[in-house]
Motif scaffolding. Structure first.
Motif, PDB file in Angstrom:
ATOM      1  N   LYS A   1     -10.126  37.005  71.951  1.00 28.11           N
ATOM      2  CA  LYS A   1      -9.514  35.805  72.540  1.00 28.11           C
ATOM      3  C   LYS A   1      -8.180  36.124  73.214  1.00 28.11           C
ATOM      4  O   LYS A   1      -7.713  35.356  74.034  1.00 28.11           O
ATOM      5  N   SER A   2      -7.576  37.240  72.848  1.00 27.88           N
ATOM      6  CA  SER A   2      -6.291  37.630  73.415  1.00 27.88           C
ATOM      7  C   SER A   2      -6.295  39.129  73.661  1.00 27.88           C
ATOM      8  O   SER A   2      -6.952  39.882  72.940  1.00 27.88           O
ATOM      9  N   ASP A   3      -5.564  39.539  74.682  1.00 29.41           N
ATOM     10  CA  ASP A   3      -5.415  40.975  74.928  1.00 29.41           C
ATOM     11  C   ASP A   3      -3.977  41.430  74.691  1.00 29.41           C
ATOM     12  O   ASP A   3      -3.561  42.477  75.163  1.00 29.41           O
ATOM     13  N   ASP A   4      -3.216  40.642  73.944  1.00 24.25           N
ATOM     14  CA  ASP A   4      -1.818  40.945  73.652  1.00 24.25           C
ATOM     15  C   ASP A   4      -1.730  41.808  72.389  1.00 24.25           C
ATOM     16  O   ASP A   4      -1.298  41.360  71.331  1.00 24.25           O
ATOM     17  N   LEU A   5      -2.176  43.042  72.515  1.00 26.27           N
ATOM     18  CA  LEU A   5      -2.155  43.958  71.374  1.00 26.27           C
ATOM     19  C   LEU A   5      -0.719  44.284  70.964  1.00 26.27           C
ATOM     20  O   LEU A   5      -0.417  44.368  69.768  1.00 26.27           O
ATOM     21  N   VAL A   6       0.155  44.441  71.943  1.00 33.78           N
ATOM     22  CA  VAL A   6       1.554  44.770  71.639  1.00 33.78           C
ATOM     23  C   VAL A   6       2.207  43.625  70.864  1.00 33.78           C
ATOM     24  O   VAL A   6       2.902  43.839  69.866  1.00 33.78           O
ATOM     25  N   GLY A   7       1.973  42.392  71.300  1.00 31.33           N
ATOM     26  CA  GLY A   7       2.539  41.241  70.593  1.00 31.33           C
ATOM     27  C   GLY A   7       2.011  41.134  69.181  1.00 31.33           C
ATOM     28  O   GLY A   7       2.745  40.795  68.249  1.00 31.33           O
ATOM     29  N   ALA A   8       0.728  41.439  69.001  1.00 36.76           N
ATOM     30  CA  ALA A   8       0.132  41.401  67.664  1.00 36.76           C
ATOM     31  C   ALA A   8       0.737  42.477  66.768  1.00 36.76           C
ATOM     32  O   ALA A   8       1.026  42.222  65.595  1.00 36.76           O
ATOM     33  N   MET A   9       0.947  43.657  67.326  1.00 42.03           N
ATOM     34  CA  MET A   9       1.536  44.745  66.530  1.00 42.03           C
ATOM     35  C   MET A   9       2.992  44.450  66.175  1.00 42.03           C
ATOM     36  O   MET A   9       3.434  44.732  65.060  1.00 42.03           O
ATOM     37  N   VAL A  10       3.729  43.872  67.123  1.00 42.50           N
ATOM     38  CA  VAL A  10       5.125  43.511  66.842  1.00 42.50           C
ATOM     39  C   VAL A  10       5.183  42.445  65.754  1.00 42.50           C
ATOM     40  O   VAL A  10       5.999  42.519  64.820  1.00 42.50           O
ATOM     41  N   ALA A  11       4.296  41.447  65.845  1.00 42.20           N
ATOM     42  CA  ALA A  11       4.259  40.399  64.820  1.00 42.20           C
ATOM     43  C   ALA A  11       3.885  40.990  63.462  1.00 42.20           C
ATOM     44  O   ALA A  11       4.435  40.596  62.427  1.00 42.20           O
ATOM     45  N   SER A  12       2.966  41.944  63.470  1.00 41.76           N
ATOM     46  CA  SER A  12       2.561  42.591  62.226  1.00 41.76           C
ATOM     47  C   SER A  12       3.715  43.380  61.610  1.00 41.76           C
ATOM     48  O   SER A  12       3.948  43.321  60.404  1.00 41.76           O
ATOM     49  N   GLN A  13       4.440  44.115  62.434  1.00 40.97           N
ATOM     50  CA  GLN A  13       5.596  44.875  61.939  1.00 40.97           C
ATOM     51  C   GLN A  13       6.708  43.948  61.441  1.00 40.97           C
ATOM     52  O   GLN A  13       7.356  44.231  60.437  1.00 40.97           O
ATOM     53  N   LYS A  14       6.910  42.840  62.145  1.00 43.13           N
ATOM     54  CA  LYS A  14       7.915  41.861  61.729  1.00 43.13           C
ATOM     55  C   LYS A  14       7.550  41.282  60.363  1.00 43.13           C
ATOM     56  O   LYS A  14       8.412  41.146  59.489  1.00 43.13           O
ATOM     57  N   ALA A  15       6.277  40.961  60.167  1.00 38.48           N
ATOM     58  CA  ALA A  15       5.823  40.442  58.882  1.00 38.48           C
ATOM     59  C   ALA A  15       5.980  41.490  57.789  1.00 38.48           C
ATOM     60  O   ALA A  15       6.412  41.173  56.674  1.00 38.48           O
ATOM     61  N   SER A  16       5.668  42.721  58.124  1.00 39.67           N
ATOM     62  CA  SER A  16       5.789  43.802  57.143  1.00 39.67           C
ATOM     63  C   SER A  16       7.241  44.026  56.743  1.00 39.67           C
ATOM     64  O   SER A  16       7.553  44.178  55.553  1.00 39.67           O
ATOM     65  N   LEU A  17       8.131  44.038  57.719  1.00 37.96           N
ATOM     66  CA  LEU A  17       9.552  44.235  57.419  1.00 37.96           C
ATOM     67  C   LEU A  17      10.114  43.083  56.598  1.00 37.96           C
ATOM     68  O   LEU A  17      10.885  43.296  55.654  1.00 37.96           O
ATOM     69  N   SER A  18       9.738  41.870  56.937  1.00 36.30           N
ATOM     70  CA  SER A  18      10.260  40.727  56.183  1.00 36.30           C
ATOM     71  C   SER A  18       9.728  40.744  54.751  1.00 36.30           C
ATOM     72  O   SER A  18      10.461  40.434  53.806  1.00 36.30           O
ATOM     73  N   PHE A  19       8.476  41.146  54.566  1.00 36.56           N
ATOM     74  CA  PHE A  19       7.926  41.226  53.214  1.00 36.56           C
ATOM     75  C   PHE A  19       8.609  42.332  52.420  1.00 36.56           C
ATOM     76  O   PHE A  19       8.929  42.143  51.241  1.00 36.56           O
ATOM     77  N   ASN A  20       8.840  43.481  53.047  1.00 36.03           N
ATOM     78  CA  ASN A  20       9.532  44.577  52.355  1.00 36.03           C
ATOM     79  C   ASN A  20      10.954  44.178  51.973  1.00 36.03           C
ATOM     80  O   ASN A  20      11.419  44.512  50.875  1.00 36.03           O
ATOM     81  N   ALA A  21      11.645  43.475  52.858  1.00 34.25           N
ATOM     82  CA  ALA A  21      13.000  43.013  52.538  1.00 34.25           C
ATOM     83  C   ALA A  21      12.966  42.025  51.380  1.00 34.25           C
ATOM     84  O   ALA A  21      13.827  42.065  50.485  1.00 34.25           O
ATOM     85  N   LEU A  22      11.971  41.147  51.369  1.00 34.54           N
ATOM     86  CA  LEU A  22      11.826  40.194  50.273  1.00 34.54           C
ATOM     87  C   LEU A  22      11.587  40.920  48.955  1.00 34.54           C
ATOM     88  O   LEU A  22      12.165  40.557  47.923  1.00 34.54           O
TER      89      LEU A  22
END
Length: 118
Positions: free
Chosen positions: A78-99
């Motif tokens: 449905k989307s070809d925004d792979l970079v945006g998906a990866m950035v969102a994934s890294q952002k989620a990962s970093l926020s979870f690690n900080a938590l």
């Protein structure tokens, strides 16, 4: 020889008068330090620890759900925004690690307090 000091004084006075004239012509804007606009607003209302943790958990959950939605959209085509998906994934990962780091610090502090002699 008495005429030389009067010439020196008049040259100094002439220079000072020219400097004064220039200063009056070019007035620099006054440097005024104003109060912090954030302090003026009531953005920093008192917050309980439980409310702060709830806000942080909600934020981390929001990051993870956005990352999941973007990754699902890329996987289903449905989307070809792979970079945006990866950035969102890294952002989620970093926020979870900080938590998790904050959680570990809170638990360690609680353990230290519990070990204190009364």
């Amino acid at each position: 020889m008495a005429s030389q000091p009067t010439n020196a004084i008049s040259a100094e006075q002439l220079m000072l008068s020219k400097m004064e004239t220039m200063r009056t012509q070019v007035q620099p804007p006054e440097f005024v330090v104003s109060a912090n606009p954030i302090d003026k607003q009531s953005l920093n209302a008192p917050l309980s620890f439980s409310q702060a943790m709830t806000n942080v958990l909600d934020s981390v959950n929001q990051h993870q759900s956005v990352a999941s939605q973007k990754m699902t959209a890329v996987e289903t085509g449905k989307s070809d925004d792979l970079v945006g998906a990866m950035v969102a994934s890294q952002k989620a990962s970093l926020s979870f690690n900080a938590l998790m780091q904050v959680r570990n610090k809170v638990v360690a502090s609680f353990d230290d307090i519990m070990k204190m002699p009364v």
